[in-house]
Design an enzyme around this catalytic site. Structure first.
Site, PDB file in Angstrom:
ATOM      1  N   GLU A  95       0.833  -1.204   0.000  1.00  0.00           N
ATOM      2  CA  GLU A  95       0.000   0.000   0.000  1.00  0.00           C
ATOM      3  C   GLU A  95       0.868   1.255   0.000  1.00  0.00           C
ATOM      4  O   GLU A  95       0.711   2.148   0.815  1.00  0.00           O
ATOM      5  CB  GLU A  95      -0.953   0.003   1.201  1.00  0.00           C
ATOM      6  CG  GLU A  95      -2.010  -1.072   1.180  1.00  0.00           C
ATOM      7  CD  GLU A  95      -3.110  -0.753   0.175  1.00  0.00           C
ATOM      8  OE1 GLU A  95      -3.283   0.437  -0.157  1.00  0.00           O
ATOM      9  OE2 GLU A  95      -3.759  -1.707  -0.280  1.00  0.00           O
ATOM     10  N   ASP A  96       1.809   1.300  -0.912  1.00  0.00           N
ATOM     11  CA  ASP A  96       2.620   2.499  -1.131  1.00  0.00           C
ATOM     12  C   ASP A  96       3.562   2.846   0.011  1.00  0.00           C
ATOM     13  O   ASP A  96       4.099   3.950   0.025  1.00  0.00           O
ATOM     14  CB  ASP A  96       1.739   3.732  -1.397  1.00  0.00           C
ATOM     15  CG  ASP A  96       1.096   3.653  -2.749  1.00  0.00           C
ATOM     16  OD1 ASP A  96       1.719   3.062  -3.637  1.00  0.00           O
ATOM     17  OD2 ASP A  96      -0.019   4.155  -2.907  1.00  0.00           O
TER      18      ASP A  96
END
Lengths: 354, 1142
Positions: free
Chosen positions: B765-766
């Site tokens: 998630e980044d």
């Protein structure tokens, strides 16, 4: 002596991936091969050759060990060989534009020329500093206008005194027995020309600094190396004749000197002695005309180490230091293991050693 | 055979056939024509629109306003008069009376919380007895001065001079310093004034032409000509009913039906038949003559006159309304209504046209129909209002004096003027500092006009100066105003707009836009007549709508006709290019409406373009050479007719080539540089033309949150909150915009070596992985400086606050929290402030508000009112400022600094809208390394790429890597920049893979990794959102007094809310006991005594209603419920508790 690609010895560099990266020479991997560790064989194969050495860096080959051993040395060099660094900064006065915390951080990063042997490693943050675990420096600088500066001067060096505070201005204040022990090699920064602060007239700094012994995993400043890394020995395996009219192009796909082209016959061959210079840019794979002509590989147990020293140790001392640390770790482990062996039969809860 | 044929064709083509050039001839390129852009910015600066507008107000408009209101007379003494003959604004100075050095710098104003303002000086002439007295330089108030405007002392100063004044040379200016805060008057976007806009409502089937009239008096009114049930009416606020159009026209002096028909429908059969119903209606209403029409209207005019006089006949009322209120911008000179009648007729015709063909409707969102209102215009309105009030007050007080029958000495109006108070000064300060522009006189009620200049980063300040806010309500669900308009090209940045509710409504100017200020229109009209325009008042409908005639409009008013629009326009342009009148006057032919428009009004958006004549750009390489040498400036280019400004409408009438290679014979203009379509903020993005467009928009929002250097004077500033980067770097991959706006000198980020690979699973998630050694060495390190201010006040009763040194306890030692307090009661600079420490030991008299107190001020008892440090993390005293404000209160500002290294959860972002939080900090030895021994500063997960399509980021890495290897900065300028092939070549030359992928070795196993990893530097920004400012948890803590529930919010150490949705989950799951615990036991549990008899609550086992303690029961309810019961009882509702098994 150029031979083909051997997945047991080589790592293959393919156009889009690397294969055969792990070593397979351990017992039980191949059903009919015995790979149990043989000290004699190991001794025969093990080699350490220094390729290049300078004041601050060393390149050497380590041949015949597993990646885990080579990597362990690399990791220990970065993180676990102790050095001395400034850890506590007492700011009495600082009117420069660099604020105290940042200045302290900068001072901490100065590599010091102090033999860690003279120091005790353990430093209790609340414990009393002693002459065995702390080296004291003083840094006092005040910037003033130069009286006789030429009128049209623009250069701060001409205009002001102390316009830059350099690491050479750190002044060692010997404590206790230090003046005798360290007299031969008075503690000082390795590099005298690091700019710590820039000052302008009216600004001054007055700082006391305490340097202690520490390891790189605690803070990067304690790391004795700027970089410690290795790469595997490149190997270029020709699989097919290169058409003579493409020979020069083929040669240009590699680092200069790696590929030899016979000026008369335009026959292409690999200069094994120069193979280490190859950067493995994989440029040759980009050209469709060379498809199937060549296999790039690296020798799995041939490590080309490159270590740049920053700090006390001369580059050639670094690997022995790392080995020293490693041996002490092994000693600890062995003691622990033996302790376990002795404890066999005792059915009691073992308290974890602190 | 075909080959021969082709050869012949080729020969034919290569023969010089057009102006001595063959098609195959190479096109000579003007090298480096983009250099015009820095030249333009040098002249105009980045915020030229604000400064120009303010300058116009101060130099021109303020004089017009005074001229329009220049006389003050007295109702008492008819012989008295006072006249303003001149007005000018001085330079900012110090207001302290005893000051020796009157000069003041903006920075001093910021620090001391005062206003950077200059006196408004007037020259007055007035009667004193029988003499006329003239007094120059009378101060009537102070005007806050826009920084870097004409009146600002910073204008034209060198970098060294600015440094001496603690001012940053890169600061754009264009804002005000009011009471120490920097305030920006945002550019306001609105529909253009005095122009006819035709709209349809397809649901109601209504077609209407509307026109908002705005004259210089500031009066605004909107006039509609609209259809209703197939007939056309004129509608205006000042008339109760809709006026049938024929009646309106008759009232305006066009009595004959034939003429009305000709002026509206012309000779077009379709329009005639559509219009005929209107003629019938007028006849039906019995209106045939002008007088009848006026009577009809007059009886419906809203009369709001204050002066009570003899009641005027209806027709007179109507006449006045028509002359002054309806379409007020069309002048009625000496009761000549002809031009107004033609204007109404034109509106009617536009309605008829739109009824006939719905394509004739105007686009409200078209940028050419928009005007931007700037600080100057708003200040002008404000000044006019304040000045009128000032004069009214002056008149009142003069009347008061003159009313007295006998005076000891001769009346001198100057003295009265001196005692007028600071109405103008305080009016300006109040309006700018609150942002409320409420001018009753002009029916203006606007809030939120000004904003505090965001100094979060250099870019956020700059971005704010180019921002345009729209007047549309944010709640309306129409997409039109929010959509990207094609006419925005080159004028407004297509990328820079916020997300969410203000999306598309808040816009930003592109790099080269300029906003016009008013240009006098009389000379332009005279010029138009000289160029052969026939006066409109001589024309009849047949002529106006004749097949070859074009109507000529100046600023929306019809002035005449021409038969040769093209010739007229080209002559007009020639005069403009030769500098005969302002370069900002635009002229264009609107073939659709058969109109030639000349516009000289302020607020039009325009931009410079290179003029192309006969297929060659007028700017040649020689010009650029001379520009480079400094022999030419941008103004020379304008003056020599090489470059001209085009506004949106004129742009529509031009044929603009993007590149020189696109020039064809019909081309009229050439773009200076394509990347100027973007604004200053979007200009930071390298290779934006390779990114998916929303990513650029995200970066525009995030670039403003990046921590970096703010200004050269950042260490001298004392702002409420200041984020600074310790080691900012200029990006490896720059753009031309970056150099032009100075981002390379005030950067906000660092070039991180990035490995695009997966590592450890803490990067989903980044999330980003950071290298601990990099952090140790200073990567991402930032400082947070927070201001704490207090006033040492003097109270009206003679008492005052004081500062005290640290108190001693019984043992003679000071408490720990007073550690850092020095003898003056303030913390020492450089001291460490721990949570709970006191850094300003202020004491306040206990009777400060007791106005009856008359004793010795020194004898009063004091109570401690210290400033205590509340942050959970220690800080350091950075600065302590002791100063005086304007009203002589001692001001103490303490700046407390924290230095932070990145930690888990801190937010970072690249310049491509790719944000992520730090998910894991890894020791250097565990990180992978390449053959050179380089380990990454940051590891980014490759999953960030496929869906985001930020190819620009990949190219940035490639260009950055090539730049690092070759020791050069690379360019990622939009629609240009360093080419990927060149970058790959550099990589290959340095022995790297052409694709930027390196072979890495795992730092954990020591074995080579199975994949090649994209590896190189990317410019990463640290964003202001840091875990330290957000982390919050609470077990027990404060409660709200009223409900006894836990307080809300981190700042109040509040509880974490179990919200409705969470409650629903628990209900669904059936976890009743958990619910009970969360909602009552852990919140506002309360024990009440309830009476089983009456069901009311009692206390102490006693029911006051039943007067008994027999059937009392104890039960636990939420305190809020108990409160509800009591509140209900207070409202005469009796809630009774029915207890089942107590």
């Amino acid at each position: 002596m150029s031979q083909g690609f051997d997945p047991k010895k080589h790592v293959a560099l393919n156009p889009e991936r690397v294969s055969y990266t792990s070593s397979t020479d351990f017992p039980g991997h191949f059903a009919d091969e015995d790979h149990s560790w043989n000290p004699a064989e190991f001794k025969k194969r093990l080699a350490v050759r220094v390729e290049r050495i300078s004041n601050r860096s060393i390149e050497f080959d380590l041949v015949g060990v597993d990646a885990s051993i080579a990597n362990a040395f690399r990791r220990i060099l970065i993180a676990e060989v102790p050095t001395i660094c400034i850890e506590r900064v007492y700011v009495h006065n600082n009117t420069s534009i660099i604020v105290d915390e940042v200045l302290a951080h900068r001072l901490g990063l100065i590599p010091l020329h102090v033999n860690p042997v003279f120091m005790d490693c353990v430093y209790h943050p609340d414990g009393q500093p002693t002459d065995r675990n702390t080296i004291v420096f003083k840094l006092c600088a005040k910037c003033e206008r130069r009286r006789n500066a030429p009128k049209d001067a623009k250069d701060p060096a001409q205009l002001y005194i102390n316009h830059e505070v350099l690491s050479s201005q750190l002044e060692w204040v010997p404590q206790g027995e230090q003046s005798i022990v360290m007299a031969a090699n008075p503690p000082a920064p390795t590099n005298p020309n690091i700019v710590l602060v820039k000052l302008r007239p009216g600004q001054e700094i007055e700082i006391e600094l305490h340097a202690v012994k520490g390891v790189g995993k605690d803070h990067a400043k304690f790391s004795p190396v700027a970089t410690a890394s290795y790469r595997l020995l490149p190997k270029v395996i020709l699989k097919k004749e290169i058409p003579p009219h493409l020979a020069d192009k083929f040669q240009n796909c590699f680092t200069k000197g790696v590929i030899r082209v016979d000026p008369r016959t335009k026959r292409v061959s690999v200069d094994e002695s120069q193979a280490r210079r190859e950067t493995m840019s994989r440029e040759v794979y980009r050209h469709p005309e060379f498809e199937g002509c060549v296999q790039l590989a690296r020798v799995r147990d041939h490590f080309l180490f490159n270590i740049e020293s920053e700090g006390f140790y001369p580059p050639e001392r670094l690997l022995p230091e790392a080995i020293k640390v490693m041996r002490s770790k092994i000693r600890t482990l062995r003691e622990a293991a033996q302790g376990l062996l002795q404890d066999i039969g005792v059915v009691e809860d073992v308290e974890m050693a602190s | 055979m075909s080959a021969v044929n082709q050869d012949a064709d080729w020969e034919d083509l290569s023969r010089p056939n057009w102006r001595g050039l063959g098609v195959a001839d190479p096109i000579k390129n003007v090298e480096d024509k983009w250099l015009l852009l820095p030249a333009f910015l040098k002249v105009k600066g980045l915020v030229k629109q604000h400064i120009d507008s303010f300058n116009y107000f101060v130099d021109v408009d303020i004089k017009n306003i005074v001229k329009a209101n220049n006389k003050v007379t007295s109702d008492v003494d008819p012989r008295f008069w006072l006249k303003y003959t001149d007005i000018h604004v001085g330079f900012p100075d110090r207001t302290d009376l005893d000051a020796i050095d009157k000069s003041i710098t903006p920075h001093e104003c910021r620090l001391r919380d005062i206003t950077y303002s200059a006196p408004i000086l007037v020259t007055i002439q007035y009667t004193r007895g029988k003499n006329v007295v003239r007094r120059p330089n009378v101060n009537i108030g102070r005007l806050p001065i826009m920084l870097r405007s004409n009146k600002c002392i910073l204008t034209g100063k060198s970098e060294a001079q600015l440094a001496r004044m603690d001012e940053c040379p890169l600061d754009p200016g264009g804002y005000f310093v009011v009471k120490g805060t920097e305030k920006v008057i945002l550019v306001q976007e609105q529909l253009s004034k005095n122009r006819i806009i035709v709209e349809t409502d397809p649901v109601k089937g209504v077609v209407q032409a509307s026109c908002t009239s705005s004259t210089h008096g500031g009066l605004k009114s909107k006039t509609y000509v609209a259809t209703k049930k197939g007939k056309i009416y004129l509608r205006h606020n000042s008339v109760h009913d809709d006026v049938p159009i024929v009646i309106a026209l008759k009232a305006l002096g066009i009595q004959s039906d034939k003429e009305i028909l000709l002026l509206t429908a012309g000779n077009t059969e379709a329009y005639k038949s559509a219009f005929s119903a209107n003629l019938e209606e007028a006849a039906k209403l019995g209106v045939f003559t002008r007088h009848q029409a006026l009577e009809w209207i007059g009886s419906r005019v809203k009369v709001n006159r204050k002066v009570v006089g003899p009641k005027r006949p209806a027709w007179e009322e109507a006449m006045e309304a028509l002359a002054t209120i309806v379409l007020a911008h069309v002048p009625v000179v000496g009761l000549d209504f002809r031009s107004k009648a033609i204007f109404v007729a034109t509106m009617t015709r536009r309605v008829l046209m739109a009824m006939h063909d719905e394509k004739m409707v105007d686009d409200r969102d078209y940028v050419g129909n928009k005007r931007l209102e700037l600080a100057g215009q708003l200040l002008a309105l404000l000044f006019e209002d304040l000045f009128k009030t000032f004069n009214a007050n002056l008149k009142a007080s003069i009347d008061k004096v003159l009313k007295k029958p006998s005076r000891t000495n001769e009346f001198d109006a100057f003295n009265t003027m001196q005692f007028q108070g600071d109405h103008i000064t305080s009016g300006f300060v109040r309006a700018i500092s609150t942002g409320n522009w409420s001018l009753k006189r002009f029916k203006m009620e606007r809030a939120g006009v000004t904003h505090v200049l965001s100094r979060l980063s250099f870019i956020s300040a700059l971005g704010m100066m180019t921002r345009i806010s729209s007047q549309f309500e944010k709640t309306r669900k129409v997409s039109g105003p929010r959509a990207l308009q094609p006419s925005q090209w080159g004028m407004l940045c297509p990328s820079d707009t916020p997300e969410g509710e203000a999306c598309g409504l808040v816009k930003n100017l592109a790099l080269m836009t300029h906003i016009t200020t008013d240009v006098e229109e009389e000379p332009i009209i005279r010029l138009a007549f000289m160029l052969g325009v026939e006066d409109i008042s001589m024309a009849t409908g047949t002529e106006i709508y004749g097949p070859h005639t074009f109507v000529v409009n100046v600023n929306g008013t019809i002035i005449g006709l021409t038969r040769h629009p093209a010739r007229f326009v080209s002559n007009f342009r020639r005069l403009r290019r030769s500098g005969r009148f302002s370069e900002f006057v635009s002229v264009y032919v609107h073939y659709h409406h058969r109109v030639v428009h000349i516009a000289s009004d302020g607020g039009r958006i325009c931009r410079p373009l290179i003029i192309v004549e006969n297929g060659c750009p007028r700017v040649t390489s020689e010009h650029i050479q001379r520009l480079k040498a400094g022999a030419l400036t941008f103004d020379d280019f304008l003056r020599n007719g090489l470059v001209e400004y085009l506004d949106v409408n004129e742009e529509n009438d031009s044929y603009i080539a993007l590149y020189e290679s696109n020039i064809v014979p019909a081309t009229t203009h050439l773009e200076i540089e394509p990347f100027t379509v973007l604004g200053a903020v979007a200009g930071l993005i390298p290779y934006p033309h390779h990114n998916q467009s929303p990513r650029n928009t995200y970066q525009c929002a995030m670039g403003k949150q990046a921590i970096g250097a703010i200004a050269y004077n950042q260490f001298n500033r004392i702002d409420t909150l200041l984020y600074l980067s310790v080691y900012p770097q200029q990006p490896m991959v720059k753009t031309k915009t970056i150099e032009l706006i100075g981002y390379d000198r005030l950067p906000a980020g660092q070039n991180a070596t990035v490995a695009v690979m997966s590592y450890s699973g803490y990067d989903i998630e980044d999330a980003l992985i950071l290298n601990k050694a990099s952090l140790d060495r200073g990567y991402g390190r930032c400082q947070v400086l927070r201001k704490n201010a207090t006033l040492i006040r003097k109270y009206p009763n003679g008492t005052f606050d004081r500062l005290a040194d640290a108190p001693l306890d019984e043992n003679g030692s000071t408490q720990k929290k007073y550690d850092i307090i020095q003898l003056d009661g303030l913390a020492g600079v450089g001291e460490r402030v721990d949570p709970g420490d006191i850094y300003v030991n202020k004491q306040t008299p206990t009777n400060a508000n007791d106005n009856t107190f008359t004793g010795q001020a020194a004898t009063v008892p004091y109570k401690n009112t210290p400033l205590t440090y509340k942050s959970p993390v220690a800080g350091y005293i950075d600065k302590v400022l002791v100063s005086d404000t304007e009203n002589d209160q001692t001001l103490i500002k303490v700046l407390i600094r924290q230095t932070r290294r990145p930690e888990l959860g801190d937010k970072f972002s690249s310049r491509h809208g790719q944000k992520g939080v730090c998910g894991l900090i890894v020791n250097q030895e565990d990180l992978p390394f390449n053959d050179q021994g380089i380990s990454p500063d940051t590891i980014m997960n490759p999953h960030g790429f496929p869906s985001r399509m930020t190819v620009g980021k990949m190219i940035e890495l490639l260009a950055g890597k090539a730049g690092v290897l070759s020791g050069k900065l690379q360019y990622g300028t939009a629609f240009g920049g360093s080419k990927v092939e060149d970058m790959s070549r550099i990589l290959i030359e340095h022995g790297f893979n052409y694709a930027g992928k390196d072979m890495l070795t795992s730092g954990i196993t020591g074995e080579p990794m199975e994949a090649y990893v994209y590896f190189g530097p990317i410019f990463y920004q640290k964003l202001k959102h840091m875990v330290m400012d957000k982390m919050h948890a609470r077990a027990r803590g404060p409660r709200a007094t009223l409900t006894r529930q836990p307080t809300e919010g981190r700042s109040r150490d509040g509880g974490l809310r179990l919200g409705e949705m969470e409650r629903d989950c628990l209900i669904g799951y059936g976890a009743t006991q958990l619910l009970l615990e969360r909602l009552m036991i852990s919140s506002d549990k309360f024990e009440v005594n309830a009476c089983q008899e009456c069901g009311l609550m009692g206390y102490n086992g006693w029911c006051p209603y039943c007067k008994s303690s027999k059937k009392m029961a104890k039960l636990t309810i939420p305190y809020a419920a108990k409160l509800l019961f009591q509140e209900l009882m207070a409202m005469n509702v009796v809630p009774r508790l029915v207890l089942d098994d107590a």
